[in-house]
Design a protein around this motif. Structure first.
Motif, PDB file in Angstrom:
ATOM      1  N   THR A  44      45.836  33.717  48.717  1.00 59.36           N
ATOM      2  CA  THR A  44      45.794  34.680  47.617  1.00 59.36           C
ATOM      3  C   THR A  44      44.408  34.723  46.980  1.00 59.36           C
ATOM      4  N   SER A  45      43.752  33.569  46.908  1.00 59.66           N
ATOM      5  CA  SER A  45      42.428  33.492  46.287  1.00 59.66           C
ATOM      6  C   SER A  45      41.424  34.441  46.942  1.00 59.66           C
ATOM      7  N   ALA A  46      41.574  34.639  48.248  1.00 57.89           N
ATOM      8  CA  ALA A  46      40.596  35.446  48.982  1.00 57.89           C
ATOM      9  C   ALA A  46      40.655  36.920  48.608  1.00 57.89           C
ATOM     10  N   VAL A  47      41.801  37.392  48.107  1.00 60.28           N
ATOM     11  CA  VAL A  47      41.925  38.812  47.762  1.00 60.28           C
ATOM     12  C   VAL A  47      41.863  39.046  46.254  1.00 60.28           C
ATOM     13  N   ALA A  48      41.555  38.013  45.489  1.00 55.07           N
ATOM     14  CA  ALA A  48      41.471  38.148  44.029  1.00 55.07           C
ATOM     15  C   ALA A  48      40.274  39.003  43.631  1.00 55.07           C
ATOM     16  N   GLY A  49      40.405  39.667  42.485  1.00 56.44           N
ATOM     17  CA  GLY A  49      39.318  40.513  42.002  1.00 56.44           C
ATOM     18  C   GLY A  49      38.050  39.737  41.689  1.00 56.44           C
ATOM     19  N   GLY A  50      38.219  38.502  41.199  1.00 52.95           N
ATOM     20  CA  GLY A  50      37.078  37.613  41.012  1.00 52.95           C
ATOM     21  C   GLY A  50      36.402  37.679  39.660  1.00 52.95           C
ATOM     22  N   LEU A  51      37.030  38.308  38.680  1.00 53.48           N
ATOM     23  CA  LEU A  51      36.437  38.376  37.335  1.00 53.48           C
ATOM     24  C   LEU A  51      36.889  37.182  36.512  1.00 53.48           C
ATOM     25  N   TRP A  52      35.937  36.461  35.905  1.00 56.20           N
ATOM     26  CA  TRP A  52      36.284  35.330  35.039  1.00 56.20           C
ATOM     27  C   TRP A  52      36.890  35.866  33.737  1.00 56.20           C
ATOM     28  N   TRP A  53      38.154  35.538  33.512  1.00 56.78           N
ATOM     29  CA  TRP A  53      38.812  35.900  32.245  1.00 56.78           C
ATOM     30  C   TRP A  53      40.256  35.415  32.320  1.00 56.78           C
ATOM     31  N   LEU A 257      37.675  51.870  51.550  1.00 54.41           N
ATOM     32  CA  LEU A 257      37.278  50.913  52.588  1.00 54.41           C
ATOM     33  C   LEU A 257      38.414  49.981  52.999  1.00 54.41           C
ATOM     34  N   ALA A 258      39.274  49.630  52.031  1.00 56.44           N
ATOM     35  CA  ALA A 258      40.336  48.664  52.339  1.00 56.44           C
ATOM     36  C   ALA A 258      41.399  48.678  51.247  1.00 56.44           C
ATOM     37  N   HIS A 259      42.568  48.175  51.625  1.00 61.34           N
ATOM     38  CA  HIS A 259      43.657  47.941  50.663  1.00 61.34           C
ATOM     39  C   HIS A 259      43.994  46.455  50.715  1.00 61.34           C
ATOM     40  N   ARG A 260      44.222  45.856  49.552  1.00 65.51           N
ATOM     41  CA  ARG A 260      44.523  44.426  49.502  1.00 65.51           C
ATOM     42  C   ARG A 260      45.729  44.171  48.596  1.00 65.51           C
ATOM     43  N   VAL A 261      46.502  43.161  48.959  1.00 68.30           N
ATOM     44  CA  VAL A 261      47.640  42.740  48.146  1.00 68.30           C
ATOM     45  C   VAL A 261      47.642  41.222  48.060  1.00 68.30           C
ATOM     46  N   GLY A 262      47.855  40.693  46.861  1.00 70.63           N
ATOM     47  CA  GLY A 262      47.997  39.258  46.670  1.00 70.63           C
ATOM     48  C   GLY A 262      49.140  38.966  45.725  1.00 70.63           C
TER      49      GLY A 262
END
Length: 310
Positions: A44-53, A257-262
């Motif tokens: 799941t971590s690999a598809v996370a948006g990655g914003l600290w909050w 470019l892509a679709h992601r689900v986590g």
């Protein structure tokens, strides 16, 4: 059954919580192995948006401390963005008020009230790059990662075991309090947007956000409780693009470019505690981070390492 090593720690789970915890343990001098059901790039971590909050994670007083501790680390890592995947990026949380947040918010450098919410320059993390960097840092500290499934935590042959299995803890512990909160993203070709934006109602199963990453602009999102499907829903994707385009019209024409689900591993509260196992062994739980595993990773990892005897 493998023989137990008296000084070894086995971390179960290879996402952001598991790898960060493993790094802290290995750099403290412990012999550490990570056992993970799937490689980091498939977590799941690999598809996370990655914003600290902090997002969809409790309890807030503890979360605030873990998040601030992690923020300090990410600010240092942002000096080497190509290597670590961490950058500091400006953005706005629309509709968020400072007095609606905990004491931790007053300690976020540069967080300020603007006309439509709160603005800040905070870490944005390119997760595939960051996970690969964590794995390399772990290897340099002498650690190893093994792809293998665990069905019984008590049977893992180590004096100390750290459970960082996220949603997997629901069946493995078992802990029925761990539930999925489905998040769907759309990645589009960035039309020139350099700042992040969020508009989130915590009571809603939809939100609006976009986050610039090196591989494109990430658009979101959803927060569907108890939804298990990992298949992108075209109707949901269209809604995500429409909501983001209402904020920045240039998004409407951006090439997809892509679709992601986590599936976020939600729980009423993060479980970070020590449990005794037979034979004087120790099991440490570090899971239930909801939508903020990245945000609290280093604070939780250091506490988990302390519980494991470091």
């Amino acid at each position: 059954m493998e023989r137990e090593s008296s000084d070894e720690v086995i971390v179960v789970g290879g996402g952001i919580a598991g790898l960060t915890t493993a790094v802290v343990l290995a750099e403290s001098g412990r012999r550490v192995r990570v056992w993970t059901r799937e490689p980091a790039e498939r977590t799941t971590s690999a598809v996370a948006g990655g914003l600290w909050w902090p997002y969809r994670i409790e309890p807030e007083p503890l979360v605030g401390a873990w998040a601030l501790e992690s923020l300090v680390v990410y600010e240092e890592l942002a000096d080497r963005p190509e290597e670590t995947g961490v950058r500091l990026v400006e953005g706005v949380h629309e509709g968020t008020r400072l007095d609606g947040l905990g004491d931790w918010a007053g300690r976020v450098p540069g967080l300020r009230t603007v006309a439509d919410g709160l603005a800040a320059r905070v870490p944005v993390i390119d997760m595939p790059v960051h996970l690969a960097w964590l794995r390399e840092r772990f290897a340099k500290a002498g650690g190893t990662v093994e792809v293998r499934e665990v069905t019984d935590l008590a049977a893992v042959p180590a004096r100390a075991v750290v459970n960082c299995t996220g949603l997997g803890a629901r069946a493995l512990v078992p802990d029925p309090g761990v539930r999925p909160v489905r998040g769907q993203l759309v990645v589009v070709e960035n039309p020139g947007i350099t700042t992040w934006y969020t508009s989130v109602a915590h009571s809603s199963d939809t939100s609006t956000y976009f986050i610039p990453q090196p591989d494109g602009l990430l658009l979101g999102g959803t927060a569907e409780e108890d939804a298990w499907s990992l298949e992108p829903d075209p109707a949901i994707a269209a809604g995500i693009v429409a909501r983001c385009a209402a904020v920045r019209p240039e998004i409407a024409g951006a090439r997809v470019l892509a679709h992601r689900v986590g599936l976020r591993p939600a729980r009423h509260a993060v479980r970070l505690e020590r449990q005794a196992l037979p034979g004087g062994r120790t099991l440490v739980h570090n899971y239930g981070h909801g939508g903020a595993g990245i945000t609290v990773a280093w604070g939780c990892a250091r506490e988990a390492a302390g519980l494991a005897g470091v």
